[in-house]
Design an enzyme around this catalytic site. Structure first.
Site, PDB file in Angstrom:
ATOM      1  N   ASP A  57       0.774  -1.199  -0.072  1.00  0.00           N
ATOM      2  CA  ASP A  57      -0.119   0.157   0.018  1.00  0.00           C
ATOM      3  C   ASP A  57       0.884   1.212  -0.020  1.00  0.00           C
ATOM      4  OD1 ASP A  57      -2.439   1.280   0.124  1.00  0.00           O
ATOM      5  OD2 ASP A  57      -2.332   1.405   2.456  1.00  0.00           O
ATOM      6  N   GLU A 110      -1.518   5.856  -8.289  1.00  0.00           N
ATOM      7  CA  GLU A 110      -2.523   7.122  -7.854  1.00  0.00           C
ATOM      8  C   GLU A 110      -2.284   8.175  -8.727  1.00  0.00           C
ATOM      9  OE1 GLU A 110      -2.642   7.709  -3.614  1.00  0.00           O
ATOM     10  OE2 GLU A 110      -2.737   9.821  -3.628  1.00  0.00           O
ATOM     11  N   GLY A 126     -11.004   4.818   2.807  1.00  0.00           N
ATOM     12  CA  GLY A 126     -12.351   4.094   2.936  1.00  0.00           C
ATOM     13  C   GLY A 126     -13.197   4.254   4.277  1.00  0.00           C
ATOM     14  N   ASN A 140      -8.719   1.049   6.538  1.00  0.00           N
ATOM     15  CA  ASN A 140      -7.650   0.868   7.646  1.00  0.00           C
ATOM     16  C   ASN A 140      -8.317   1.390   9.287  1.00  0.00           C
ATOM     17  OD1 ASN A 140      -5.278   0.230   9.208  1.00  0.00           O
ATOM     18  ND2 ASN A 140      -4.166   1.920   8.343  1.00  0.00           N
TER      19      ASN A 140
HETATM   20  P1  13P Z   1      -8.353   4.678   6.158  1.00  0.00           P
HETATM   21  O1  13P Z   1      -7.442   4.641   7.170  1.00  0.00           O
HETATM   22  O2  13P Z   1      -9.051   6.138   5.867  1.00  0.00           O
HETATM   23  O3  13P Z   1      -9.390   3.660   6.003  1.00  0.00           O
HETATM   24  O4  13P Z   1      -7.452   4.692   4.769  1.00  0.00           O
HETATM   25  C1  13P Z   1      -6.846   3.468   4.501  1.00  0.00           C
HETATM   26  C2  13P Z   1      -6.203   3.585   3.066  1.00  0.00           C
HETATM   27  O5  13P Z   1      -6.689   4.248   2.191  1.00  0.00           O
HETATM   28  C3  13P Z   1      -5.034   2.752   2.836  1.00  0.00           C
HETATM   29  O6  13P Z   1      -4.532   2.944   1.649  1.00  0.00           O
END
Ligand code: 13P
Length: 283
Positions: A84, A136, A209, A231
């Site tokens: 990620d 991205e 998200g 996350n």
């Molecule tokens: P959040 O922590 O806001 O859910 O985002 C997670 C994310 O986009 C990881 O790449």
């Protein structure tokens, strides 16, 4: 067996649902997520940030742990292990060499030319090794791994260019979501989302998200989001239950019991997201 995200995201795109990406922080979280996705028969993408990689002692440690766990738990759903926000070509190559099946190259802080150049290099290396690539464009802001930064919506023409000139497998355009906890309501730009989807014909990824109202997530899936990154939502429910557990029992000291006290909260949240994204029964 781990797989890349190609089939799972193409299937989601064709059938109109989204695959959940959950960030993993340790062995326990990985187990909680895998067990829930297996019960719900949902494919899953396990995301590892560079911060989490460092915390879990390197990409190889993570790969071996996830592979062994998939085997020991008899997991049959499709599972991808994904870097990620890879911040450099080298970081992506390192993850690929360690057995990650998917990587994100996040060159969004550079010029579009530089983003294209770096992304292309990752795609060439990755595709030769059957690894999928996400990139991205624009900049998803917010706070991740303790670092705060600004949101910049993706420009439609930049998204189209990145897709056309790199051969990426999925695209994460900045569309109004941010990482971490929202200060106000997120302002997702659905028109932009639809245009980018039409122009690129790629499975789109929505970062940040957590904390987005369900109706907006459902609308995003209709507009082309095939992967939702989550996350913070898991961290919040886990921390709440662990805090309560520790407050209620001042004598507990076994770390296994402490970490496990947040198990049900994570499992419930994972299940909720699977149903929201409509990925249940799709594995
Ligand atoms: P959040 O922590 O806001 O859910 O985002 C997670 C994310 O986009 C990881 O790449």
């Amino acid at each position: 067996m781990l797989e890349n995200t190609k089939k799972m995201l193409e299937k989601a795109k064709t059938e109109g649902y989204a695959v959940p990406h959950f960030n993993i922080n340790n062995l326990e979280w990985t187990r909680f997520i895998l067990e829930t996705c297996e019960i719900e028969k949902s494919p899953v993408i396990l995301g590892v940030s560079e911060g989490a990689k460092k915390y879990m002692v390197g990409f190889s440690t993570v790969t071996e742990m996830v592979k062994a766990m998939v085997k020991e738990l008899n997991i049959t759903i499709p599972v991808a292990l994904h870097l990620d926000h890879g911040s450099s070509v080298e970081s992506c190559k390192e993850a690929i060499d360690a057995g990650f099946t998917s990587v994100m190259i996040d060159a969004s802080k550079y010029s579009v030319e530089e983003n294209v150049k770096m992304t292309r290099e990752v795609v060439m290396y990755a595709h030769e090794r059957n690894v999928t690539v996400e990139a991205e464009i624009g900049h998803v802001g917010g706070e991740e791994d303790g670092v705060a930064d600004e949101l910049a919506y993706a420009k439609v023409e930049d998204a189209a260019r990145l897709a056309k000139e790199t051969g990426i497998d999925s695209l994460a355009p900045a569309l109004g979501s941010v990482h971490g906890i929202y200060k106000g309501e997120p302002k997702l730009d659905f028109e932009r989302m639809k245009k980018i989807q039409e122009l690129t014909n790629l499975p789109l990824v929505l970062h940040g998200g957590s904390g987005i109202p369900d109706e907006l997530i459902k609308q995003s899936v209709i507009c082309g989001i095939c992967k939702l990154n989550i996350n913070t939502d898991l961290q919040l429910v886990w921390a709440k239950d662990v805090r309560k557990f520790l407050n209620e029992d001042q004598t507990v000291y076994d770390p296994r019991k402490i970490i496990k006290s947040g198990e049900q909260a994570i499992k419930d949240k994972v299940k909720e997201k699977i149903y929201l994204l409509n990925s249940n029964g799709r594995a």
